[in-house]
Design a protein around this motif. Structure first.
Motif, PDB file in Angstrom:
ATOM      1  N   SER A  25       0.853  -1.178   0.000  1.00  0.00           N
ATOM      2  CA  SER A  25       0.000   0.000   0.000  1.00  0.00           C
ATOM      3  C   SER A  25       0.890   1.228   0.000  1.00  0.00           C
ATOM      4  O   SER A  25       2.021   1.196   0.482  1.00  0.00           O
ATOM      5  CB  SER A  25      -0.941  -0.002   1.203  1.00  0.00           C
ATOM      6  OG  SER A  25      -0.202   0.047   2.402  1.00  0.00           O
ATOM      7  N   VAL A  27       1.169   5.647  -1.746  1.00  0.00           N
ATOM      8  CA  VAL A  27       0.609   6.810  -2.435  1.00  0.00           C
ATOM      9  C   VAL A  27       1.325   6.968  -3.769  1.00  0.00           C
ATOM     10  O   VAL A  27       2.558   6.932  -3.847  1.00  0.00           O
ATOM     11  CB  VAL A  27       0.792   8.088  -1.581  1.00  0.00           C
ATOM     12  CG1 VAL A  27       0.308   9.320  -2.329  1.00  0.00           C
ATOM     13  CG2 VAL A  27       0.074   7.952  -0.245  1.00  0.00           C
ATOM     14  N   THR A  29       3.001   8.891  -6.544  1.00  0.00           N
ATOM     15  CA  THR A  29       3.648  10.197  -6.604  1.00  0.00           C
ATOM     16  C   THR A  29       3.906  10.665  -8.033  1.00  0.00           C
ATOM     17  O   THR A  29       4.170  11.839  -8.267  1.00  0.00           O
ATOM     18  CB  THR A  29       4.972  10.190  -5.821  1.00  0.00           C
ATOM     19  OG1 THR A  29       5.848   9.222  -6.399  1.00  0.00           O
ATOM     20  CG2 THR A  29       4.737   9.873  -4.349  1.00  0.00           C
ATOM     21  N   ILE A  40       5.498   4.960  -6.771  1.00  0.00           N
ATOM     22  CA  ILE A  40       4.701   4.783  -5.559  1.00  0.00           C
ATOM     23  C   ILE A  40       5.593   4.914  -4.338  1.00  0.00           C
ATOM     24  O   ILE A  40       6.657   4.290  -4.263  1.00  0.00           O
ATOM     25  CB  ILE A  40       4.011   3.404  -5.549  1.00  0.00           C
ATOM     26  CG1 ILE A  40       3.148   3.228  -6.805  1.00  0.00           C
ATOM     27  CG2 ILE A  40       3.166   3.229  -4.275  1.00  0.00           C
ATOM     28  CD1 ILE A  40       2.574   1.824  -6.977  1.00  0.00           C
ATOM     29  N   HIS A  42       5.699   3.636  -0.999  1.00  0.00           N
ATOM     30  CA  HIS A  42       5.002   2.513  -0.379  1.00  0.00           C
ATOM     31  C   HIS A  42       5.632   2.053   0.930  1.00  0.00           C
ATOM     32  O   HIS A  42       6.801   2.311   1.204  1.00  0.00           O
ATOM     33  CB  HIS A  42       4.921   1.326  -1.354  1.00  0.00           C
ATOM     34  CG  HIS A  42       6.246   0.742  -1.729  1.00  0.00           C
ATOM     35  ND1 HIS A  42       6.940  -0.125  -0.913  1.00  0.00           N
ATOM     36  CD2 HIS A  42       6.994   0.902  -2.844  1.00  0.00           C
ATOM     37  CE1 HIS A  42       8.061  -0.484  -1.521  1.00  0.00           C
ATOM     38  NE2 HIS A  42       8.125   0.139  -2.695  1.00  0.00           N
ATOM     39  N   GLY A  70      -1.272  11.296  -6.058  1.00  0.00           N
ATOM     40  CA  GLY A  70      -1.863  11.648  -4.776  1.00  0.00           C
ATOM     41  C   GLY A  70      -2.831  10.604  -4.234  1.00  0.00           C
ATOM     42  O   GLY A  70      -3.229  10.666  -3.079  1.00  0.00           O
ATOM     43  N   GLU A  71      -3.211   9.632  -5.073  1.00  0.00           N
ATOM     44  CA  GLU A  71      -4.163   8.606  -4.654  1.00  0.00           C
ATOM     45  C   GLU A  71      -3.488   7.590  -3.731  1.00  0.00           C
ATOM     46  O   GLU A  71      -2.394   7.115  -4.011  1.00  0.00           O
ATOM     47  CB  GLU A  71      -4.718   7.896  -5.894  1.00  0.00           C
ATOM     48  CG  GLU A  71      -5.775   6.869  -5.588  1.00  0.00           C
ATOM     49  CD  GLU A  71      -6.365   6.245  -6.849  1.00  0.00           C
ATOM     50  OE1 GLU A  71      -7.517   5.803  -6.770  1.00  0.00           O
ATOM     51  OE2 GLU A  71      -5.687   6.191  -7.890  1.00  0.00           O
ATOM     52  N   ARG A  72      -4.159   7.273  -2.626  1.00  0.00           N
ATOM     53  CA  ARG A  72      -3.693   6.219  -1.715  1.00  0.00           C
ATOM     54  C   ARG A  72      -4.253   4.903  -2.237  1.00  0.00           C
ATOM     55  O   ARG A  72      -5.459   4.790  -2.459  1.00  0.00           O
ATOM     56  CB  ARG A  72      -4.174   6.489  -0.295  1.00  0.00           C
ATOM     57  CG  ARG A  72      -3.728   5.436   0.697  1.00  0.00           C
ATOM     58  CD  ARG A  72      -3.907   5.882   2.127  1.00  0.00           C
ATOM     59  NE  ARG A  72      -2.908   6.867   2.521  1.00  0.00           N
ATOM     60  CZ  ARG A  72      -1.627   6.589   2.785  1.00  0.00           C
ATOM     61  NH1 ARG A  72      -1.184   5.360   2.683  1.00  0.00           N
ATOM     62  NH2 ARG A  72      -0.802   7.537   3.149  1.00  0.00           N
TER      63      ARG A  72
END
Length: 92
Positions: A25, A27, A29, A40, A42, A70-72
């Motif tokens: 998991s 974000v 970038t 990512i 992570h 910007g999405e998680r």
């Protein structure tokens, strides 16, 4: 019988350890459609033995198209030698 140069039965197969996969998991970038990659930031990915870091991954066009800076996300990754590829992303 001797193996011909093109005989697939004589070709050594890569060991199972050569391909690893895991889930992580993080974000997103950076998304680069031109190179087919996502970057990512992570957390650790125990399935492939990686600590937390930021890195760029190859990704299929469908994965790149879904990725948003910007999405998680949660993501799946496959590692073959020094090549790594994000095979799926899901919003977290």
């Amino acid at each position: 019988r001797s193996a011909a140069a093109g005989d697939m039965a004589a070709t050594p197969m890569a060991p199972a350890e050569a391909v690893k996969s895991g889930a992580g998991s993080g974000v997103i970038t950076k998304v680069d459609a031109a190179t087919g990659s996502v970057t990512i930031d992570h957390g650790p990915i125990p399935g492939v033995g990686w600590p937390a870091m930021t890195m760029s991954f190859k990704a299929a066009p469908a994965v790149v198209a879904k990725a948003r800076v910007g999405e998680r996300i949660q993501f799946d990754v496959t590692v073959r030698g020094r090549e790594s590829e994000v095979t799926a992303i899901r919003p977290q």
